[in-house]
Design a protein around this motif. Structure first.
Motif, PDB file in Angstrom:
ATOM      1  N   UNK A 151       9.331  53.939 -20.482  1.00  0.00           N
ATOM      2  CA  UNK A 151       8.206  53.076 -20.856  1.00  0.00           C
ATOM      3  C   UNK A 151       7.958  51.975 -19.834  1.00  0.00           C
ATOM      4  N   UNK A 152       8.872  51.800 -18.880  1.00  0.00           N
ATOM      5  CA  UNK A 152       8.751  50.723 -17.891  1.00  0.00           C
ATOM      6  C   UNK A 152       7.431  50.805 -17.117  1.00  0.00           C
ATOM      7  N   UNK A 204      10.990  42.898 -29.222  1.00  0.00           N
ATOM      8  CA  UNK A 204      10.473  43.021 -27.857  1.00  0.00           C
ATOM      9  C   UNK A 204      11.515  43.646 -26.929  1.00  0.00           C
ATOM     10  N   UNK A 205      11.010  44.255 -25.856  1.00  0.00           N
ATOM     11  CA  UNK A 205      11.859  45.049 -24.981  1.00  0.00           C
ATOM     12  C   UNK A 205      11.366  45.012 -23.540  1.00  0.00           C
ATOM     13  N   UNK A 206      12.301  44.829 -22.600  1.00  0.00           N
ATOM     14  CA  UNK A 206      12.018  45.072 -21.179  1.00  0.00           C
ATOM     15  C   UNK A 206      12.650  46.417 -20.859  1.00  0.00           C
ATOM     16  N   UNK A 207      11.826  47.387 -20.566  1.00  0.00           N
ATOM     17  CA  UNK A 207      12.297  48.754 -20.343  1.00  0.00           C
ATOM     18  C   UNK A 207      13.094  48.883 -19.052  1.00  0.00           C
ATOM     19  N   UNK A 208      12.763  48.101 -18.049  1.00  0.00           N
ATOM     20  CA  UNK A 208      13.531  48.145 -16.793  1.00  0.00           C
ATOM     21  C   UNK A 208      14.943  47.623 -17.030  1.00  0.00           C
ATOM     22  N   UNK A 209      15.062  46.532 -17.777  1.00  0.00           N
ATOM     23  CA  UNK A 209      16.401  46.016 -18.111  1.00  0.00           C
ATOM     24  C   UNK A 209      17.173  47.048 -18.920  1.00  0.00           C
ATOM     25  N   UNK A 210      16.485  47.673 -19.866  1.00  0.00           N
ATOM     26  CA  UNK A 210      17.138  48.663 -20.719  1.00  0.00           C
ATOM     27  C   UNK A 210      17.652  49.844 -19.893  1.00  0.00           C
ATOM     28  N   UNK A 211      16.904  50.232 -18.869  1.00  0.00           N
ATOM     29  CA  UNK A 211      17.336  51.322 -17.999  1.00  0.00           C
ATOM     30  C   UNK A 211      18.608  50.936 -17.233  1.00  0.00           C
ATOM     31  N   UNK A 252       3.117  54.771 -25.902  1.00  0.00           N
ATOM     32  CA  UNK A 252       2.607  56.133 -26.055  1.00  0.00           C
ATOM     33  C   UNK A 252       1.997  56.326 -27.442  1.00  0.00           C
ATOM     34  N   UNK A 253       2.750  55.980 -28.494  1.00  0.00           N
ATOM     35  CA  UNK A 253       2.263  56.226 -29.863  1.00  0.00           C
ATOM     36  C   UNK A 253       1.949  54.945 -30.637  1.00  0.00           C
ATOM     37  N   UNK A 254       2.253  53.800 -30.044  1.00  0.00           N
ATOM     38  CA  UNK A 254       1.968  52.479 -30.599  1.00  0.00           C
ATOM     39  C   UNK A 254       2.771  52.109 -31.847  1.00  0.00           C
ATOM     40  N   UNK A 255       3.881  52.784 -32.082  1.00  0.00           N
ATOM     41  CA  UNK A 255       4.752  52.401 -33.188  1.00  0.00           C
ATOM     42  C   UNK A 255       5.550  51.169 -32.764  1.00  0.00           C
ATOM     43  N   UNK A 275       9.346  57.555 -33.283  1.00  0.00           N
ATOM     44  CA  UNK A 275       8.240  58.435 -33.690  1.00  0.00           C
ATOM     45  C   UNK A 275       7.991  59.541 -32.665  1.00  0.00           C
ATOM     46  N   UNK A 276       7.772  59.162 -31.402  1.00  0.00           N
ATOM     47  CA  UNK A 276       7.398  60.169 -30.390  1.00  0.00           C
ATOM     48  C   UNK A 276       8.544  60.520 -29.439  1.00  0.00           C
ATOM     49  N   UNK A 277       9.666  59.834 -29.556  1.00  0.00           N
ATOM     50  CA  UNK A 277      10.888  60.114 -28.788  1.00  0.00           C
ATOM     51  C   UNK A 277      10.774  59.809 -27.297  1.00  0.00           C
ATOM     52  N   UNK A 278       9.776  59.022 -26.901  1.00  0.00           N
ATOM     53  CA  UNK A 278       9.690  58.597 -25.503  1.00  0.00           C
ATOM     54  C   UNK A 278      10.871  57.669 -25.218  1.00  0.00           C
ATOM     55  N   UNK A 279      11.678  57.969 -24.196  1.00  0.00           N
ATOM     56  CA  UNK A 279      12.807  57.099 -23.872  1.00  0.00           C
ATOM     57  C   UNK A 279      12.339  55.697 -23.462  1.00  0.00           C
ATOM     58  N   UNK A 280      13.078  54.680 -23.895  1.00  0.00           N
ATOM     59  CA  UNK A 280      12.734  53.298 -23.549  1.00  0.00           C
ATOM     60  C   UNK A 280      12.622  53.132 -22.036  1.00  0.00           C
TER      61      UNK A 280
END
Length: 173
Positions: free
Chosen positions: A166-167, A103-110, A140-143, A158-163
């Motif tokens: 994703x926020x 699991x990931x919080x994209x805002x924290x990751x940023x 985006x790609x559901x991987x 897979x799709x290279x969308x930056x974490x």
């Protein structure tokens, strides 16, 4: 143990500074990949630390049996991070872990590009800082996200969308 310290001197390992709240999985992956370290698998690092395959289990959040103080000391000697600091990268006593999904919080990751150990606690429902639900797969790609030790560039493999991007897909709770 002395043999392992001598081995480390011969390897000229590069020290990696842990991030605040970072999971052991993410830290070990960053350490293995750091310029000058280049361990392709956790088993190589585990062998040099005298821990064998145990680091591969830790990278996947399997802590049964829980890491002993002696194991943390052996790793601490090799990575040049205090054993107590390594202990902070593990769950507190009595807190269960979710092995998957990651699991990931994209805002924290940023804000701090690392996987936080608290995101994998069974009791965690979302990010306490941002009041957002955690993502468990790329929106985006559901991987599904790979284990944090494999997060090299901070994007979907897979799709290279930056974490960090994703926020916008995270929902409030």
């Amino acid at each position: 143990m002395e043999e392992n310290v001598d081995q480390k001197r011969q390897l000229w390992l590069t020290r990696v500074e842990p991030y605040e709240g970072e999971s052991i999985s993410h830290f070990l992956g960053r350490f293995r990949r750091e310029k000058g370290n280049k361990f392709s698998a956790p088993s190589g690092l585990g062998d040099v630390a005298g821990l064998g395959a145990v680091l591969a289990r830790w990278e996947k959040f399997y802590f049964n049996p829980f890491p002993t103080h002696q194991e943390l000391e052996a790793l601490a000697t090799l990575v040049e991070v205090e054993a107590d600091r390594l202990r902070e990268m593990l769950p507190p006593p009595g807190v269960g872990m979710k092995h998957s999904p990651i699991r990931l919080c994209c805002r924290c990751y940023a804000e701090s590009p690392c996987h936080q150990i608290e995101w994998q606690f069974k009791v965690t429902v979302g990010c306490a800082s941002h009041k957002l639900r955690l993502l468990s797969k790329c929106p985006v790609c559901e991987k599904p996200f790979p284990i944090p030790a494999l997060w090299v560039e901070g994007h979907c493999p897979r799709c290279f969308t930056p974490f960090a991007e994703m926020a916008k897909y995270q929902k409030h709770y």
